[in-house]
Design an enzyme around this catalytic site. Structure first.
Site, PDB file in Angstrom:
ATOM      1  N   THR A 279      30.225  43.210  49.174  1.00  0.00           N
ATOM      2  CA  THR A 279      31.652  43.445  48.859  1.00  0.00           C
ATOM      3  C   THR A 279      32.057  44.210  47.556  1.00  0.00           C
ATOM      4  OG1 THR A 279      32.152  41.432  50.527  1.00  0.00           O
ATOM      5  CG2 THR A 279      33.818  42.531  49.002  1.00  0.00           C
ATOM      6  N   CYS A 280      31.284  43.676  46.544  1.00  0.00           N
ATOM      7  CA  CYS A 280      31.504  43.952  45.074  1.00  0.00           C
ATOM      8  C   CYS A 280      31.265  45.640  44.958  1.00  0.00           C
ATOM      9  CB  CYS A 280      30.683  43.169  44.216  1.00  0.00           C
ATOM     10  SG  CYS A 280      30.854  41.586  44.411  1.00  0.00           S
ATOM     11  N   SER A 281      29.898  46.191  45.571  1.00  0.00           N
ATOM     12  CA  SER A 281      29.755  47.437  45.451  1.00  0.00           C
ATOM     13  C   SER A 281      30.317  48.286  46.551  1.00  0.00           C
ATOM     14  CB  SER A 281      28.123  47.553  45.740  1.00  0.00           C
ATOM     15  OG  SER A 281      27.272  46.592  44.677  1.00  0.00           O
TER      16      SER A 281
END
Length: 248
Positions: free
Chosen positions: A48-50
């Site tokens: 999700t972060c990337s």
């Protein structure tokens, strides 16, 4: 988790790496006398972060700055080497990456959580905040539910709070192929118009079949703007001239 609105951010010195040299960065350097947007996340290179959290903040960073923000910070409980490599991988040049390697800042923000079940150890809960001169003005903290919720700490939610009338950049994608003169003309036209774009190169990022599936065409370039198919370089020039005339 605890909402820290109205309180000062923790006084922490971050150990960062600039090239081959170690460089200490203090919270005063990052926040004092400045308006700062910070978003914190569980880990560099995580899905999700990337795919969502970081890319959208990087995309909207110029809009934040037009709205009075001095810097946008991405913070994670990772070491500086990991954070530096993640920045390169994501091409996130609009973002200041801060490694909270020991978790001291995150702990001081009451956002340190145990992720041992994932083999992570202690990491940051996902949140974002607007900080004015070292004081937290607004926090968006993800709900305390199982998993890794991503509902309120996104860039669009923060921008809506900061400047509801801000004009967001257009989402532009260019399908191209190496050695294509019309592709070069289209990209040059977008750059001259001051419009950023994502390039999908056939043979590297996608196949001709992918191009045909989304555009119904077999020629390049194929340009899409905010979900609308514009077409090739000639159609793009018509679109840009029309937009220019409408703004005059």
């Amino acid at each position: 988790m605890k909402n820290m609105e109205g309180q000062k951010v923790p006084n922490v010195t971050f150990k960062t790496r600039d090239g081959d040299a170690w460089c200490d960065v203090t919270t005063d350097e990052l926040f004092k006398g400045q308006k700062v947007v910070l978003f914190a996340l569980p880990g560099a290179f995580t899905p999700t972060c990337s795919s969502s959290h970081l890319p959208r903040y990087n995309e909207l960073a110029p809009t934040f700055k037009e709205s009075g923000v001095d810097r946008v910070i991405c913070l994670s409980v990772n070491d500086t080497f990991v954070m530096n490599e993640w920045k390169k991988d994501q091409k996130a040049d609009n973002i200041t990456f801060i490694p909270d390697g020991t978790g001291a800042f995150t702990d001081g923000m009451n956002m340190l959580v145990n992720k041992e079940d994932l083999g992570f150890g202690k990491r940051s809960w996902r949140y974002s905040m607007l900080v004015n001169d070292g004081v937290v003005e607004k926090m968006f903290i993800e709900p305390e539910v199982e998993g890794d919720p991503f509902e309120v700490s996104d860039a669009d939610t923060m921008l809506k709070y900061l400047n509801p009338s801000a004009e967001k950049p257009k989402a532009i994608t260019v399908f191209s192929k190496p050695g294509c003169g019309h592709c070069a003309r289209a990209k040059s036209a977008l750059e001259n118009a001051g419009l950023g774009y994502e390039e999908i190169v056939l043979g590297t990022d996608a196949t001709m079949r992918s191009l045909r599936a989304v555009s119904g065409a077999l020629t390049t370039p194929q340009i899409f703007i905010d979900g609308e198919k514009i077409g090739g370089a000639d159609e793009l020039e018509v679109y840009l001239n029309s937009a220019k005339s409408a703004a005059a």
